[in-house]
Design a protein around this motif. Sequence first.
Motif, PDB file in Angstrom:
ATOM      1  N   ARG A 166      45.473  36.889  49.984  1.00 29.96           N
ATOM      2  CA  ARG A 166      45.741  36.199  48.713  1.00 29.96           C
ATOM      3  C   ARG A 166      44.467  35.525  48.198  1.00 29.96           C
ATOM      4  O   ARG A 166      44.245  35.440  46.990  1.00 29.96           O
ATOM      5  N   LEU A 167      43.628  35.038  49.112  1.00 31.47           N
ATOM      6  CA  LEU A 167      42.351  34.460  48.689  1.00 31.47           C
ATOM      7  C   LEU A 167      41.483  35.518  48.030  1.00 31.47           C
ATOM      8  O   LEU A 167      40.874  35.292  46.983  1.00 31.47           O
ATOM      9  N   ARG A 168      41.410  36.685  48.660  1.00 30.45           N
ATOM     10  CA  ARG A 168      40.588  37.759  48.093  1.00 30.45           C
ATOM     11  C   ARG A 168      41.123  38.200  46.741  1.00 30.45           C
ATOM     12  O   ARG A 168      40.360  38.635  45.875  1.00 30.45           O
ATOM     13  N   ASP A 169      42.429  38.089  46.563  1.00 28.45           N
ATOM     14  CA  ASP A 169      43.076  38.581  45.349  1.00 28.45           C
ATOM     15  C   ASP A 169      43.005  37.583  44.202  1.00 28.45           C
ATOM     16  O   ASP A 169      43.480  37.865  43.105  1.00 28.45           O
ATOM     17  N   SER A 170      42.443  36.389  44.459  1.00 23.98           N
ATOM     18  CA  SER A 170      42.380  35.367  43.413  1.00 23.98           C
ATOM     19  C   SER A 170      41.322  35.739  42.374  1.00 23.98           C
ATOM     20  O   SER A 170      40.388  36.499  42.650  1.00 23.98           O
ATOM     21  N   HIS A 171      41.470  35.193  41.183  1.00 20.37           N
ATOM     22  CA  HIS A 171      40.540  35.483  40.082  1.00 20.37           C
ATOM     23  C   HIS A 171      39.155  34.954  40.439  1.00 20.37           C
ATOM     24  O   HIS A 171      39.011  33.789  40.852  1.00 20.37           O
TER      25      HIS A 171
END
Length: 313
Positions: A166-171
């Motif tokens: 989810r961190l990697r997927d953040s803007h």
Amino acid sequence: MKNDRPTGDIATALSLVTGATILGGIVLACRKPHVPVKKPQATVAAARRLNRAAGTLAASVLIDSAIEHYRGNFHNKAMITPLVTASLSLAASLHGTADSKGEAHVIRDLIYAGAGLTGLVGTGFHIFNISKKPGGLSWQNLFYSAPLGAPAAISLSGMLGFLSERLRDSHPDMPPKILGIPAGRVIGVMTSLGLMGTVAESGLLHFRGAYHNPAMYLPVTMPPVAAALLGASALGPIRRHGRLTRWWLRATALLGFAGTGFHAVGVARGMGGWRNWRQNLVDGPPIPAPPSFTGLAMAGLAALALLEDHPDD
């Protein structure tokens, strides 16, 4: 004349703990201080730290469940499941640690979700295993039946890995958030709760051992302080005690390695020592269990770095 010098296994224990302390001290002294930055690379770095934490937990679960389920002779075919999911979680964590891309990986996501689900189902199996025995949820059964807290470790590995994705997927141009909440706070609170759950499991088993060694009090005193400090940082201002929290988490990570040394000595103290390793590894203190504290402390450090990188989010 009485000889007060430590001998045999006591001397071995002191050597192991001293060696781990010196090595850990060198590693901590050589680490550069964390400098808060607001860059996408910082978020990816935190995600990779979580991958390492998830991998440490997965490795601990893999070896521990292999030994415990071997003792149970794999009488239920489902007992092979945590070995498979822990192996996959470890592989996904190694892959994520080496991955510097700022985007989620669907295969890692699926593996981590599977690990989390496996832990929940495993907890249900262990509760059922205890409840069907004479006496039900008695102290005797809690001490010597399937450990209630063990499956939770693979769930924690899966959740940490899932949060890393989810961190990697953040803007890239926005502060990282999970469900609309700053990611550092979410990871910090979850890690704090994970530490307390691990303390409960350790406390139960060390109570069974009657705390015959004073060092057995360390896993039920140091990690709760780390959990409290991390929880306070996650829920309040980070600058209040961030430095103390960081050093206490590092000491907790070191405790995991020292605990492995103590457990190895406990195995060696069994009848036949390491020559009788097939029995003593199964019946002695679990050597792979203490690094669970190390993995959670690593996750706490990743959360702390996120909180410092985005203190006002």
